[in-house]
Design a protein around this motif. Structure first.
Motif, mmCIF file in Angstrom:
data_model
loop_
_atom_site.group_PDB
_atom_site.id
_atom_site.type_symbol
_atom_site.label_atom_id
_atom_site.label_comp_id
_atom_site.label_asym_id
_atom_site.label_seq_id
_atom_site.Cartn_x
_atom_site.Cartn_y
_atom_site.Cartn_z
ATOM 1 N N LYS A 36 112.555 148.956 21.790
ATOM 2 C CA LYS A 36 111.417 148.159 22.230
ATOM 3 C C LYS A 36 110.883 148.652 23.574
ATOM 4 O O LYS A 36 111.648 148.914 24.492
ATOM 5 N N TYR A 37 109.558 148.810 23.657
ATOM 6 C CA TYR A 37 108.934 149.245 24.896
ATOM 7 C C TYR A 37 108.707 148.035 25.821
ATOM 8 O O TYR A 37 108.516 146.906 25.334
ATOM 9 N N PRO A 38 108.707 148.247 27.134
ATOM 10 C CA PRO A 38 108.516 147.120 28.070
ATOM 11 C C PRO A 38 107.134 146.484 27.985
ATOM 12 O O PRO A 38 106.967 145.309 28.319
ATOM 13 N N TYR A 39 106.131 147.266 27.550
ATOM 14 C CA TYR A 39 104.770 146.734 27.441
ATOM 15 C C TYR A 39 104.214 147.048 26.058
ATOM 16 O O TYR A 39 104.470 148.112 25.496
ATOM 17 N N THR A 40 103.440 146.113 25.521
ATOM 18 C CA THR A 40 102.805 146.345 24.225
ATOM 19 C C THR A 40 101.471 147.062 24.363
ATOM 20 O O THR A 40 100.934 147.570 23.382
ATOM 21 N N GLY A 41 100.935 147.103 25.558
ATOM 22 C CA GLY A 41 99.668 147.764 25.803
ATOM 23 C C GLY A 41 99.239 147.594 27.246
ATOM 24 O O GLY A 41 99.959 147.002 28.062
ATOM 25 N N SER A 42 98.047 148.097 27.563
ATOM 26 C CA SER A 42 97.579 148.064 28.952
ATOM 27 C C SER A 42 97.328 146.640 29.435
ATOM 28 O O SER A 42 97.621 146.305 30.582
ATOM 29 N N LEU A 43 96.784 145.780 28.554
ATOM 30 C CA LEU A 43 96.537 144.395 28.959
ATOM 31 C C LEU A 43 97.850 143.660 29.228
ATOM 32 O O LEU A 43 97.963 142.916 30.212
ATOM 33 N N ASP A 44 98.856 143.895 28.371
ATOM 34 C CA ASP A 44 100.161 143.272 28.559
ATOM 35 C C ASP A 44 100.793 143.752 29.865
ATOM 36 O O ASP A 44 101.377 142.962 30.608
ATOM 37 N N CYS A 45 100.649 145.043 30.146
ATOM 38 C CA CYS A 45 101.173 145.606 31.393
ATOM 39 C C CYS A 45 100.481 144.971 32.600
ATOM 40 O O CYS A 45 101.136 144.606 33.578
ATOM 41 N N ALA A 46 99.168 144.821 32.515
ATOM 42 C CA ALA A 46 98.411 144.236 33.622
ATOM 43 C C ALA A 46 98.821 142.789 33.863
ATOM 44 O O ALA A 46 99.009 142.366 35.019
ATOM 45 N N MET A 47 98.986 142.020 32.779
ATOM 46 C CA MET A 47 99.353 140.607 32.917
ATOM 47 C C MET A 47 100.759 140.438 33.483
ATOM 48 O O MET A 47 100.989 139.609 34.360
ATOM 49 N N LYS A 48 101.711 141.242 32.994
ATOM 50 C CA LYS A 48 103.081 141.155 33.492
ATOM 51 C C LYS A 48 103.169 141.587 34.955
ATOM 52 O O LYS A 48 103.928 141.014 35.740
ATOM 53 N N THR A 49 102.388 142.604 35.313
ATOM 54 C CA THR A 49 102.357 143.057 36.704
ATOM 55 C C THR A 49 101.784 141.975 37.602
ATOM 56 O O THR A 49 102.295 141.720 38.695
ATOM 57 N N LEU A 50 100.723 141.328 37.141
ATOM 58 C CA LEU A 50 100.085 140.258 37.913
ATOM 59 C C LEU A 50 101.043 139.086 38.107
ATOM 60 O O LEU A 50 101.121 138.508 39.198
ATOM 61 N N GLN A 51 101.789 138.762 37.071
ATOM 62 C CA GLN A 51 102.729 137.640 37.141
ATOM 63 C C GLN A 51 103.915 137.937 38.055
ATOM 64 O O GLN A 51 104.395 137.075 38.783
ATOM 65 N N SER A 52 104.397 139.169 38.000
ATOM 66 C CA SER A 52 105.597 139.516 38.762
ATOM 67 C C SER A 52 105.325 139.875 40.215
ATOM 68 O O SER A 52 106.143 139.610 41.092
#
Length: 309
Positions: A253-269
């Protein structure tokens, strides 16, 4: 006699090249690619440090000391072949298409300067074109630069850019060359909107309104262009880098499903400022590269003018 004849043939050859329809079409693309490749040769070490900072290895000073101590000075030029290939594709396409589209738009505007909004739209379009063409080389560059930060068992050990492209196709398929192309295109559109539109607008300001000379105009417009390119593109560059260097876990499993998921997780963390991780180094890297690209391009054009081509 032979030397005199050769000297007479050179202007004739230049005149033939200048009148060639093919050269007129190719010229903005060739000039753009050459200027970008020359700038990359100078800026590659700073780019390498920027990638390491984004991968969480520390500050600019600590990363530089660690690279020198553990890997030697050659580590700063790791991925240079991919960087040059990227410029030969990406910058050739973006600067060439920008100049062609701008010239067409100026003709349609009866030779008058274009408004900033129209320049921005052309910059967005040129950035998208360049990113689509240069995405494979960009992927190879990111992976080569990040390889030494991975555990030994996970390293890909690419020998050069062409070996990286071959391995990506062999191991992951042709479409994998455009892995992360979505954020790459968006980042390129934002960067080129800032870089290209602001440069042409600044040239008009320095040259026509302030009456500045050639050197002041080129340096001033290049600096403005570099700043806006950095400010507009870093958030997208951060997401793009995270997507391109991610590795699957033990379950695949990859840590992000896509660029939007990466952006949202980065924003949250980490909050919005997390996207500007490494901004000083990024700005130092982007702005000089932009400046040198414009300076090299200006010198190439002056040289061609002296040759009459």
């Amino acid at each position: 006699m032979a030397e005199a004849k050769q000297q007479q043939q050179q202007p004739a050859a230049a005149a033939t090249l200048a009148s060639s329809g093919v050269w007129k079409t190719v010229k903005p693309f060739a000039n753009g690619g050459a200027s970008g490749m020359l700038a990359t040769c100078v800026i590659q070490p700073i780019d390498m440090v920027k990638v390491r900072i984004q991968l969480g290895e520390g500050s600019a000073g600590s990363v530089t000391k660690k690279m020198l101590a553990n890997e030697g000075i050659g580590s700063f030029y790791k991925g240079l072949s991919a960087g040059l290939l990227r410029q030969a594709t990406y910058t050739t396409a973006r600067l060439g298409s920008f100049r062609v589209l701008t010239n067409k738009a100026v003709e349609a505007n009866d030779g008058k300067p274009l408004p900033l909004v129209q320049k921005a739209v052309i910059g967005l379009t040129a950035g998208a074109i360049g990113a689509c063409v240069g995405s494979p080389a960009d992927l190879a560059l990111i992976r080569m630069q990040a390889d030494s930060t991975l555990p030994a068992a996970q390293r890909r050990n690419y020998k050069n850019a062409f070996h990286a492209l071959y391995r990506i196709v062999a191991d992951e398929g042709v479409l994998a060359l455009w892995k992360g192309a979505g954020p790459t295109v968006v980042r390129a559109m934002s960067l080129n909107m800032g870089m290209l539109a602001s440069y042409d607008q600044s040239v008009e300001l320095f040259k026509d309104k302030l009456g500045a000379g050639e050197i002041t105009t080129v340096l001033g417009a290049s600096a403005v262009s570099g700043f806006f390119a950095s400010a507009c593109s870093l958030p997208f560059d951060y997401v793009k880098t995270q997507i391109q260097k991610m590795q699957p876990d033990a379950s695949g499993k990859y840590p992000y499903t896509g660029s939007l998921d990466c952006a949202m997780k980065t924003l949250q963390s980490g909050g919005p400022f997390k996207f500007y991780t490494g901004f000083p180094v990024y700005c130092v890297r982007i702005a000089p590269h932009v400046m040198m690209t414009w300076i090299f391009l200006n010198e190439i054009q002056k040289f061609e003018k002296r040759l009459g081509v």
